[in-house]
Design a protein around this motif. Structure first.
Motif, PDB file in Angstrom:
ATOM      1  N   VAL A 136       1.038  -1.244  -0.126  1.00 26.24           N
ATOM      2  CA  VAL A 136      -0.055   0.054  -0.120  1.00 26.24           C
ATOM      3  C   VAL A 136       0.873   1.319  -0.135  1.00 26.24           C
ATOM      4  N   VAL A 137       2.032   1.128   0.473  1.00 28.17           N
ATOM      5  CA  VAL A 137       3.143   2.515   0.512  1.00 28.17           C
ATOM      6  C   VAL A 137       3.449   2.766  -0.806  1.00 28.17           C
ATOM      7  N   VAL A 138       3.739   1.637  -1.630  1.00 28.53           N
ATOM      8  CA  VAL A 138       4.134   1.686  -3.033  1.00 28.53           C
ATOM      9  C   VAL A 138       2.814   2.144  -3.943  1.00 28.53           C
ATOM     10  N   GLY A 139       1.567   1.628  -3.511  1.00 27.78           N
ATOM     11  CA  GLY A 139       0.422   2.048  -4.172  1.00 27.78           C
ATOM     12  C   GLY A 139       0.147   3.236  -4.147  1.00 27.78           C
ATOM     13  N   VAL A 140       0.369   3.998  -2.842  1.00 27.01           N
ATOM     14  CA  VAL A 140       0.088   5.343  -2.643  1.00 27.01           C
ATOM     15  C   VAL A 140       1.209   6.302  -3.354  1.00 27.01           C
ATOM     16  N   VAL A 141       2.409   6.013  -3.428  1.00 26.36           N
ATOM     17  CA  VAL A 141       3.635   6.575  -3.933  1.00 26.36           C
ATOM     18  C   VAL A 141       3.134   6.721  -5.580  1.00 26.36           C
ATOM     19  N   PHE A 142       2.813   5.674  -6.252  1.00 22.41           N
ATOM     20  CA  PHE A 142       2.533   5.561  -7.499  1.00 22.41           C
ATOM     21  C   PHE A 142       1.314   6.511  -7.865  1.00 22.41           C
ATOM     22  N   VAL A 143       0.216   6.430  -6.851  1.00 26.45           N
ATOM     23  CA  VAL A 143      -0.958   7.328  -7.078  1.00 26.45           C
ATOM     24  C   VAL A 143      -0.647   8.725  -7.066  1.00 26.45           C
ATOM     25  N   LEU A 144       0.190   9.287  -6.144  1.00 25.46           N
ATOM     26  CA  LEU A 144       0.637  10.498  -6.268  1.00 25.46           C
ATOM     27  C   LEU A 144       1.286  10.977  -7.307  1.00 25.46           C
ATOM     28  N   TYR A 145       2.363   9.984  -7.871  1.00 28.16           N
ATOM     29  CA  TYR A 145       3.057  10.302  -9.251  1.00 28.16           C
ATOM     30  C   TYR A 145       1.878  10.417 -10.385  1.00 28.16           C
ATOM     31  N   LEU A 146       0.712   9.608 -10.358  1.00 26.92           N
ATOM     32  CA  LEU A 146      -0.049   9.358 -11.465  1.00 26.92           C
ATOM     33  C   LEU A 146      -0.888  10.847 -11.387  1.00 26.92           C
ATOM     34  N   VAL A 147      -1.343  11.191 -10.120  1.00 24.39           N
ATOM     35  CA  VAL A 147      -2.153  12.379  -9.945  1.00 24.39           C
ATOM     36  C   VAL A 147      -1.308  13.574 -10.504  1.00 24.39           C
ATOM     37  N   TRP A 148      -0.206  13.761 -10.015  1.00 29.83           N
ATOM     38  CA  TRP A 148       0.849  14.895 -10.493  1.00 29.83           C
ATOM     39  C   TRP A 148       0.806  14.764 -11.793  1.00 29.83           C
ATOM     40  N   ALA A 149       1.189  13.618 -12.588  1.00 30.90           N
ATOM     41  CA  ALA A 149       0.877  13.504 -14.278  1.00 30.90           C
ATOM     42  C   ALA A 149      -0.153  14.214 -14.773  1.00 30.90           C
ATOM     43  N   GLU A 150      -1.315  13.648 -14.123  1.00 23.52           N
ATOM     44  CA  GLU A 150      -2.857  14.209 -14.836  1.00 23.52           C
ATOM     45  C   GLU A 150      -2.885  15.725 -14.467  1.00 23.52           C
ATOM     46  N   LEU A 151      -2.723  16.292 -13.303  1.00 19.94           N
ATOM     47  CA  LEU A 151      -2.620  17.728 -12.987  1.00 19.94           C
ATOM     48  C   LEU A 151      -1.622  18.615 -13.676  1.00 19.94           C
ATOM     49  N   PHE A 152      -0.394  18.070 -13.752  1.00 19.85           N
ATOM     50  CA  PHE A 152       0.581  19.174 -14.278  1.00 19.85           C
ATOM     51  C   PHE A 152       1.316  18.742 -15.440  1.00 19.85           C
ATOM     52  N   ARG A 153       0.916  17.725 -16.087  1.00 24.45           N
ATOM     53  CA  ARG A 153       1.461  16.908 -17.272  1.00 24.45           C
ATOM     54  C   ARG A 153       0.434  16.972 -18.429  1.00 24.45           C
ATOM     55  N   ILE A 154      -0.496  16.202 -18.115  1.00 23.81           N
ATOM     56  CA  ILE A 154      -1.385  15.795 -19.175  1.00 23.81           C
ATOM     57  C   ILE A 154      -2.533  17.096 -19.069  1.00 23.81           C
ATOM     58  N   ASN A 155      -2.594  17.699 -17.898  1.00 26.63           N
ATOM     59  CA  ASN A 155      -3.697  18.702 -17.655  1.00 26.63           C
ATOM     60  C   ASN A 155      -5.370  18.013 -17.967  1.00 26.63           C
TER      61      ASN A 155
END
Length: 154
Positions: A104-123
């Protein structure tokens, strides 16, 4: 009702909740995996504006080292289903609990990366991906709460 009794009764439900959340995660991730490989447009998500599942699921961030993120999510939730089976919650071995927590720690870290990508890279934001992110965060909370509270007696 004492605090210990309230804690004890809530601890008994956490393993079942983790199993249910993990199973739901398998279903949503399997759907996203199917959509990834069929290039489907059945995501039931708008394709314009900020909420745009197609833009997110077809972006360069939809794969990691050539592996679709949806497949990684599916594998994560399948692993969490196995680690959430009642027998692995009851075992005296510390390894299933450690693997659950690490997962779950790895899962949350990956979720944070994906949310960052959605918000700041993919828009753009994918609603189905957001469901997976929320399920991962819920799973994280359940596992951490279970680790933090004393074990059930009896």
């Amino acid at each position: 009702m004492s605090t210990t009794t309230a804690r004890g009764s809530s601890l008994g439900t956490i393993p079942w909740l983790t199993l249910a959340v993990s199973a739901l995660g398998v279903l949503v991730s399997a759907y996203l995996t199917y959509e990834h490989f069929t290039a489907g447009t059945t995501l039931a998500c708008p394709e314009t504006g900020v909420v745009n599942c197609m833009k997110v699921t077809s972006s360069k961030y939809s794969e990691l080292f050539g592996v679709p993120v949806a497949v990684l999510g599916l594998l994560f939730f399948i692993g969490m289903v196995v680690l959430s089976l009642p027998a692995l919650w009851r075992t005296a071995s510390p390894w299933p609990a450690r693997a659950r927590l690490a997962g779950v720690v790895v899962g949350v870290v990956f979720v944070l990366y994906l949310v960052w990508a959605e918000l700041f890279r993919i828009n753009a934001i994918c609603l189905w991906c957001t469901v997976v992110h929320a399920l991962t965060l819920i799973l994280f909370a359940l596992v951490v709460i279970r680790v933090a509270l004393p074990p059930l007696e009896g």
